[in-house]
Design an enzyme around this catalytic site. Structure first.
Site, PDB file in Angstrom:
ATOM      1  N   ASP A  17      37.683  34.535  30.385  1.00 26.20           N
ATOM      2  CA  ASP A  17      37.029  35.567  31.185  1.00 26.20           C
ATOM      3  C   ASP A  17      37.105  36.933  30.521  1.00 26.20           C
ATOM      4  O   ASP A  17      36.085  37.620  30.360  1.00 26.20           O
ATOM      5  CB  ASP A  17      37.651  35.643  32.579  1.00 26.20           C
ATOM      6  N   ARG A  99      50.324  44.591  40.288  1.00 23.71           N
ATOM      7  CA  ARG A  99      49.092  45.332  40.030  1.00 23.71           C
ATOM      8  C   ARG A  99      49.293  46.839  39.858  1.00 23.71           C
ATOM      9  O   ARG A  99      48.636  47.446  38.992  1.00 23.71           O
ATOM     10  CB  ARG A  99      48.050  45.045  41.116  1.00 23.71           C
ATOM     11  N   ASP A 128      42.576  41.562  44.164  1.00 18.02           N
ATOM     12  CA  ASP A 128      43.001  42.281  42.971  1.00 18.02           C
ATOM     13  C   ASP A 128      42.057  43.407  42.587  1.00 18.02           C
ATOM     14  O   ASP A 128      42.492  44.442  42.072  1.00 18.02           O
ATOM     15  CB  ASP A 128      43.175  41.315  41.798  1.00 18.02           C
ATOM     16  N   SER A 182      43.109  28.029  39.617  1.00 20.81           N
ATOM     17  CA  SER A 182      43.420  29.206  38.806  1.00 20.81           C
ATOM     18  C   SER A 182      44.851  29.642  39.074  1.00 20.81           C
ATOM     19  O   SER A 182      45.387  29.419  40.162  1.00 20.81           O
ATOM     20  CB  SER A 182      42.461  30.358  39.124  1.00 20.81           C
TER      21      SER A 182
END
Length: 407
Positions: A17, A99, A128, A182
């Site tokens: 990605d 994050r 996210d 994922s």
């Protein structure tokens, strides 16, 4: 036509990605790309990321691979655990708490290299994207944010692979088929979502688990562990002082062996949908039990109960990406103040997926537990039981008045 951007800092993992995103930024925006890869203890060799970025034309001085493990645990994980934070009663916020640090370092790099934009690979369906971008804007209100998944038309894995092949981006064989799920990993946890996990009725397959051994196969003999705390933070295991990251690494190893820290959760995302995820937080699960154990001895009832009232709000702020908000900082100040006397030792029993506090002790300077007062034996005048009569009558007064009125 894309807005004119001269230089962008991309949160870059080196996977399919973000490799596609790197090239897409160069093509679509005609800009110079700076890559940033954070080592948060995800357990992967990150140096190959450098070669991938170089192959994509990124200058050596614009490839950042930063070891942030100690900062992550010291300045983000530990402050969160002082609050005993769990989202919706169960989730230990392993993805959420990573994050803000990534956002912070990304903005720092943007300032260092004179970039006018930052970019991330989060999709338009998840949390996210919110967490990254609230972090960016909280630290630099004028930064330009590029979120390719909300802009491009590469909406399937096959289209990503087609783009990669058209631009000579290597695609590993195991990336060509549909991924069964994922994952996201750091030193605190591993999360797995999507595909095989999307039906909440189906049990999580064994092959999904990567951080914990099956509790049914864990040792038949329990293991006892002692953990020392100073002012709310864990500092040693079995008498051996460890840095924050090394301490969490040790707890992860203990938790893995005993199958501790698995969670199958259907949660409410900030963007509005429910999602099902499987989380493994072995060390964090042990740490939470131990921290609550030492608070039982050292934290005043009023402070403990107020903390428990504030905790869901605090956890929600972290989950929603508001680490850099004034309300989170206000709550953190209150939580940290409560931890001044949270110092002592906890003994834990680890056994087949469970962690139990089986002992705790603290020096007299911090200990609020008095065996002389609580004993069922003769307390030698430490507590006058006759005082309870007036206490009960005062607390019963309003109930008695209500009872008389309603007869």
């Amino acid at each position: 036509m894309a807005e004119k951007i001269k230089r962008v800092v991309l949160a870059y993992s080196g996977g399919l990605d973000t490799s596609v995103i790197l090239k897409w930024l160069q093509v679509e925006y005609g800009c110079e790309v700076v890559t940033f890869t954070a080592d948060l203890g995800q357990g992967e060799e990150l140096e190959p990321v450098r070669g991938k970025a170089q192959m994509a034309g990124v200058k050596d001085e614009h490839i950042f691979i930063d070891d942030l493990r100690e900062e992550f645990v010291r300045d983000y994980v530990f402050p969160m655990f002082r609050a005993n934070a769990v989202y919706e009663g169960l989730y230990l916020l392993g993805t959420s708490i990573a994050r803000p640090l990534i956002s912070k370092r990304q903005i720092e790099i943007a300032h260092e290299v004179g970039a006018d934009a930052v970019a991330h690979g989060a999709t338009g369906k998840g949390n996210d994207q919110v967490r990254f971008e609230l972090g960016y804007y909280g630290l630099d209100p004028d930064i330009k944010v590029i979120a390719p998944w909300r802009e491009w038309e590469l909406t399937s894995r096959s289209r990503l692979i087609e783009f990669a092949e058209a631009h000579q981006i290597p695609v590993a064989k195991d990336k060509r088929g549909e991924a069964p799920f994922s994952t996201d990993a750091n030193l605190l946890h591993t999360s797995s979502e999507g595909k095989v996990l999307e039906d909440p009725w189906e049990e999580t397959p064994d092959y999904v688990y990567s951080r914990t051994d099956n509790p049914e196969d864990a040792p038949d003999t329990p293991e006892y562990v002692e953990m020392d705390f100073e002012h709310g933070d864990a500092v040693a295991i079995n008498g051996v002082a460890l840095s924050p990251a090394n301490l969490l690494t040790k707890l992860n190893a203990l938790g893995k062996t005993h199958g501790i820290g698995r969670l199958d959760l259907v949660e409410n995302r900030f963007v509005g949908m429910k999602s099902r995820g499987m989380y493994e937080t072995p060390g964090g699960t042990i740490l939470l039990s131990a921290h609550r154990g030492i608070e039982q001895l050292t934290l005043d009832r009023g402070a403990m109960h107020l903390k428990d009232e504030l905790m869901p709000r605090y956890a929600e702020l972290i989950y929603n990406g508001l680490w850099f908000s004034p309300e989170r900082e206000m709550l953190q100040a209150a939580i940290d103040s409560s931890q001044a006397g949270v110092t002592g030792t906890v003994r834990l029993k680890l056994y087949k997926g469970s962690v139990d506090v089986v002992g705790r002790k603290a020096d007299v300077a911090y200990n609020l537990y008095s065996q002389d007062v609580v004993t069922f034996e003769d307390d030698a005048g430490a507590y006058d039981q006759r005082d309870a009569e007036g206490f009960i009558k005062l607390n019963a007064l309003r109930l008695r008045l209500l009872g008389r009125r309603t007869r």
